[in-house]
Structure formats: C-alpha cells, structure tokens
Write a protein that holds these residues in place. Structure first.
Motif, mmCIF file in Angstrom:
data_model
loop_
_atom_site.group_PDB
_atom_site.id
_atom_site.type_symbol
_atom_site.label_atom_id
_atom_site.label_comp_id
_atom_site.label_asym_id
_atom_site.label_seq_id
_atom_site.Cartn_x
_atom_site.Cartn_y
_atom_site.Cartn_z
ATOM 1 N N TYR A 136 0.832 -1.206 0.000
ATOM 2 C CA TYR A 136 0.000 0.000 0.000
ATOM 3 C C TYR A 136 0.867 1.256 0.000
ATOM 4 O O TYR A 136 1.793 1.391 0.801
ATOM 5 N N ILE A 137 0.521 2.179 -0.900
ATOM 6 C CA ILE A 137 1.133 3.499 -0.954
ATOM 7 C C ILE A 137 0.091 4.510 -0.488
ATOM 8 O O ILE A 137 -0.961 4.667 -1.112
ATOM 9 N N LEU A 138 0.367 5.180 0.611
ATOM 10 C CA LEU A 138 -0.548 6.172 1.172
ATOM 11 C C LEU A 138 -0.043 7.569 0.842
ATOM 12 O O LEU A 138 1.109 7.907 1.128
ATOM 13 N N LEU A 139 -0.901 8.383 0.235
ATOM 14 C CA LEU A 139 -0.543 9.740 -0.155
ATOM 15 C C LEU A 139 -1.194 10.744 0.791
ATOM 16 O O LEU A 139 -2.346 10.576 1.199
ATOM 17 N N THR A 140 -0.465 11.786 1.111
ATOM 18 C CA THR A 140 -1.016 12.876 1.911
ATOM 19 C C THR A 140 -0.418 14.182 1.416
ATOM 20 O O THR A 140 0.783 14.264 1.143
ATOM 21 N N GLY A 141 -1.246 15.182 1.235
ATOM 22 C CA GLY A 141 -0.792 16.430 0.632
ATOM 23 C C GLY A 141 -0.041 17.327 1.602
ATOM 24 O O GLY A 141 -0.439 17.481 2.764
ATOM 25 N N TYR A 142 1.037 17.905 1.136
ATOM 26 C CA TYR A 142 1.767 18.892 1.924
ATOM 27 C C TYR A 142 0.825 20.062 2.219
ATOM 28 O O TYR A 142 0.142 20.565 1.340
ATOM 29 N N GLY A 143 0.793 20.497 3.460
ATOM 30 C CA GLY A 143 -0.126 21.559 3.848
ATOM 31 C C GLY A 143 -1.514 21.052 4.185
ATOM 32 O O GLY A 143 -2.367 21.821 4.638
ATOM 33 N N ASP A 144 -1.764 19.756 3.960
ATOM 34 C CA ASP A 144 -3.054 19.148 4.287
ATOM 35 C C ASP A 144 -2.809 17.725 4.798
ATOM 36 O O ASP A 144 -3.452 16.776 4.384
ATOM 37 N N LEU A 145 -1.873 17.595 5.711
ATOM 38 C CA LEU A 145 -1.474 16.287 6.226
ATOM 39 C C LEU A 145 -2.623 15.624 6.974
ATOM 40 O O LEU A 145 -3.394 16.292 7.687
ATOM 41 N N TYR A 146 -2.741 14.327 6.831
ATOM 42 C CA TYR A 146 -3.840 13.623 7.517
ATOM 43 C C TYR A 146 -3.724 13.726 9.029
ATOM 44 O O TYR A 146 -4.733 13.680 9.748
#
Length: 336
Positions: free
Chosen positions: A149-159
């Motif tokens: 699994y590759i989990l993505l999280t946006g910079y400035g909108d971290l989970y």
C-alpha cells in the motif's frame, strides 16, 4: 476550524466509532479480505480530495511498464456505465471516468479497467494474466487486501492535522496509516528544506518498517492539444481562459501565477459532468481553453480540437527519494 465544522464535530466522533469498528472487524479477520498471489499495489489516501493519486499511478506505470505486463483498476468515478468495464483509448470519458481514460491514452499497452467492486474487478483482470495490478483509490476497500500500500497525503493538508468527516476531511482515523507500506507527502514545494522534511516526519511518525518520501508536481513547459503543442510561456490572458473541474485547483493556479500567467478562471466541481449548455457557452467563448489533463479527457471530444489545451504533469521525488521508493516497489514485486 470554521464554525460549521465545530458544530459537526459530534458527528465526526460517531463516524470515528463506525469506521473504527469496521476496521477492527477486518483487522481481526471477522470480516474477510481477499489476498492474491500476484503482486497487487494499492494507491490511496485518508483525506478526501486530491492528493495526487493519478500522477502516482502514472509514475508506477512508467516505472514498471518496460518489465511487466500491467493492469490498473479504478472505480471510474461518476461514469455512466456500471460493473466491470475495460477501457479503450477511444471510449468517451463519461463511460469509464476521466482518470482511467487518461491512463489508457498515456499507456496504451497497459490493461485499464474500472469496477466499483474491487474484488470482482481483480477477478476479471486475472483473466488477462497481468504480472502486476495497480489499484487506484483503494485504501479503504478492505474487501481486498493489496500486498503493498502506498498512502498519499498532501503537503499543507497532512492527515495528522485533520479530523474525520464531516467535521474534517478524513475518510477514516489517521491510525489507518499503519496499513501503509510507504507514505508519500505529495505536492511539496520543489525547494522543500531538509528541516521541513524532518518536521513533517516528526508529525507523521512513520513506523520503522514504513518508508516516508516527499514528492512534488512537475509541470510541463508545453501545453498540448490534439493537433498542436505550444510553449507554456506563450499563454496569455488575451488568448486563453482557464477551466478546471478538479478537487482543489489552488496548486495549479499558484504554479501559473509563478510563471506570471493569470487567466480568467471557470471553476467546476471535481469530475464535473459538463452539460450541453455549459459546452455551448465554452464553444462560444472566442478564447482558447487551458485546462488540466483530467479535465481534457472529459472535454476533448466535445469542443473544437483547436480550442482546448492541457498542461501535463508528473510526480517527481525530492532528495533523490525515487531511489528508495523504487527499490521498495521492485523488492515487493520480486518477492511474489
């Protein structure tokens, strides 16, 4: 937190309980997940909205296509068809979804399919004997268990900074990140400092076995239509206007502004299905259209080919992170 989201916080607590129970049932094998002998790689996120899943799928397609027979499986969000559908490059985006059509157009040798039922979709794809299956936006689809699994999280909108729906934008608790083999912080500034990377690492606190990498969106210097290519630097407000139907166009707008390109902007919801009236209004505008590649898939067959251009993007890793990331992918595939 906005006032409305404060009012919705009790419902986030309820959502946390419901999703938590569901995950516990799967974690304890009370609800069954299907596993597979062939390598299955899942790409997804915890947040609602755009974290760069499509560019990551395309990164994997480019990385692996020379060595493996690849298949991708997506939901085909907002498509008009139902069930399992193979995607051909000449099909309408309304039938299969804009992102799967984009994958097929850019990687015609790949087997591209859509099915909201990932378990059924994988079973259908196995008939074509792929070497590797890529699952698009499947992190919460616990009926199937990807091997990686590759989990993505946006910079400035971290989970780790968000709340569960509806008070926030998380689909499940941040503890769900424990299922990931690798976490990628996407849409970072291209000049992100090592100190900022360390700060984010301290917030995410990946497990020892998890890889953590940082990536950014690399925009092309060229805009493309069906029959033409033009330098991005030639785009001007006198000749072009901007049309977007993506979750968050902020990053795109900031990039254009950094190139001193500021266009009139028609913004639509994510995966927007353009009505006949909207298409007519776009056609009647004397200016040319600049849009995203995903939006282009939905618009290219409904507008004059000389009127609409898109700006390609791709995922790039910071700090030579592609070396470690690629190794993790190949190590997983080779162990299968």
């Amino acid at each position: 937190m906005p006032k409305l989201r404060k009012l919705l916080f009790p419902f986030s607590v309820l959502y946390h309980v419901i999703t938590g129970i569901r995950n516990q049932l799967y974690d304890n094998n009370i609800l069954k997940s299907s596993s597979y002998d062939l390598p299955v790689i899942g790409v997804g996120n915890l947040n609602m909205g755009g974290t760069g899943k499509s560019p990551m799928i395309e990164y994997l397609l480019k990385l692996l296509s020379s060595e493996y027979k690849l298949a991708t499986l997506s939901r085909g969000y907002k498509r008009e068809s139902a069930g399992f559908q193979l995607v051909e490059s000449d099909v309408a985006a309304s039938r299969v979804g804009d992102e799967p059509l984009q994958f097929k157009n850019k990687f015609p040798e790949a087997i591209v399919a859509v099915d909201a039922n990932r378990k059924k979709g994988i079973a259908e794809l196995q008939i074509f004997t792929p070497d590797v299956i890529l699952l698009d936006d499947a992190f919460q689809h616990r009926q199937v268990k990807a091997g990686f699994y590759i989990l993505l999280t946006g910079y400035g909108d971290l989970y780790v900074d968000d709340l569960l729906l509806p008070g926030g934008n998380l689909r499940e608790s941040s503890t769900g990140a424990e299922r990931a083999d690798v976490i990628v912080v996407t849409k970072c500034p291209a000049d992100l400092s090592h100190e900022e990377m360390d700060r984010i690492r301290g917030k995410i606190r990946p497990n020892p076995q998890q890889g953590l990498y940082f990536s950014y969106i690399k925009y092309s210097d060229t805009i493309i239509s069906k029959t033409d290519e033009r330098p991005l630097k030639d785009v001007s407000a006198s000749e072009f206007f901007l049309v977007t139907g993506i979750a968050n166009p902020k990053h795109f707008l900031e990039f254009l502004a950094s190139k001193d390109i500021r266009l009139d902007h028609l913004r639509f919801p994510d995966h927007h299905s353009f009505s006949a009236k909207e298409i007519k209004e776009l056609k009647n505008n004397p200016k040319k259209i600049l849009t995203t590649e995903k939006d282009y898939m939905r618009l290219k067959d409904r507008l004059p080919e000389k009127q609409i251009y898109y700006l390609p993007i791709k995922t790039k890793f910071l700090n030579n992170g592609e070396t470690g990331f690629n190794k993790m992918i190949f190590d997983f595939i080779n162990k299968k």
